[in-house]
Design an enzyme around this catalytic site. Sequence first.
Site, mmCIF file in Angstrom:
data_model
loop_
_atom_site.group_PDB
_atom_site.id
_atom_site.type_symbol
_atom_site.label_atom_id
_atom_site.label_comp_id
_atom_site.label_asym_id
_atom_site.label_seq_id
_atom_site.Cartn_x
_atom_site.Cartn_y
_atom_site.Cartn_z
ATOM 1 N N ASP A 169 -39.541 23.086 75.338
ATOM 2 C CA ASP A 169 -40.579 22.171 74.903
ATOM 3 C C ASP A 169 -41.895 22.737 75.437
ATOM 4 O OD1 ASP A 169 -41.844 19.618 74.084
ATOM 5 O OD2 ASP A 169 -41.999 19.306 76.242
ATOM 6 N N ASP A 196 -39.267 17.761 79.284
ATOM 7 C CA ASP A 196 -39.857 16.873 80.287
ATOM 8 C C ASP A 196 -39.784 15.415 79.890
ATOM 9 O OD1 ASP A 196 -43.062 15.924 79.500
ATOM 10 O OD2 ASP A 196 -41.980 17.315 78.207
#
Length: 229
Positions: A12, A171
Amino acid sequence: MSTIGTIAVIFDLDGTLVDSEPNYYEAGRQILDEHGVPGYSWSDHERFVGISTLETVAVWKDEYGLRASVEELFDAKNRRYLELARAATRAYPEMRTFVELLAGEGVPMAVASGSSPEAIEAVLAGTGLDAHLRLAVSADEVARGKPAPDVFLEAARRLGADPADCVVLEDAAPGAAAAHAAGMRCIAVPYLAAQADAPEFAGAGLLLRGGQAEFTARAAYEWLVRTAA
């Protein structure tokens, strides 16, 4: 082939590789203020961590009764974010080290993000991470954003990797859910400490509850080696 077998790693971007959330927050605050919604706070922004810009502005339109179309809000926020991102975006030092370590081992890597293609390109170029992360997939290029698995599955397809061989670094809870739905393992590095107990993180292969403060490139690499074996 890398020294850790057939493993491929998918990152990500926002909040995982780079600390871009302050820029997203500030872009959102400015746009909402311009549309007559003052006082947009960091706690308001936290609800949208891990959610694509398109989905975020759609919620804004409904919740704040904005007259502008979703497309207009999307374009305005992207433009403002790009201005801020090009001026200053910080890569997390240990994440940069991890990328460099994996590159040295020949591990296939990609970025899969809810950001626009333009934003991804600007951030990777501005931080120099594009030297090693040359393949990137935006949620704008697939049918559904996270928590759907589409963006991760497309990244695996472009890498020529089996989803079962892919490890995702995330995250945010929606991203961890997307990794699980894609049949991929996940190293979870929660951006928000309050989300560490989110059920989406429970299935992570490696959960670093302390977030970036706890993440080290060496420990993550050793985990990959152990789990590959």
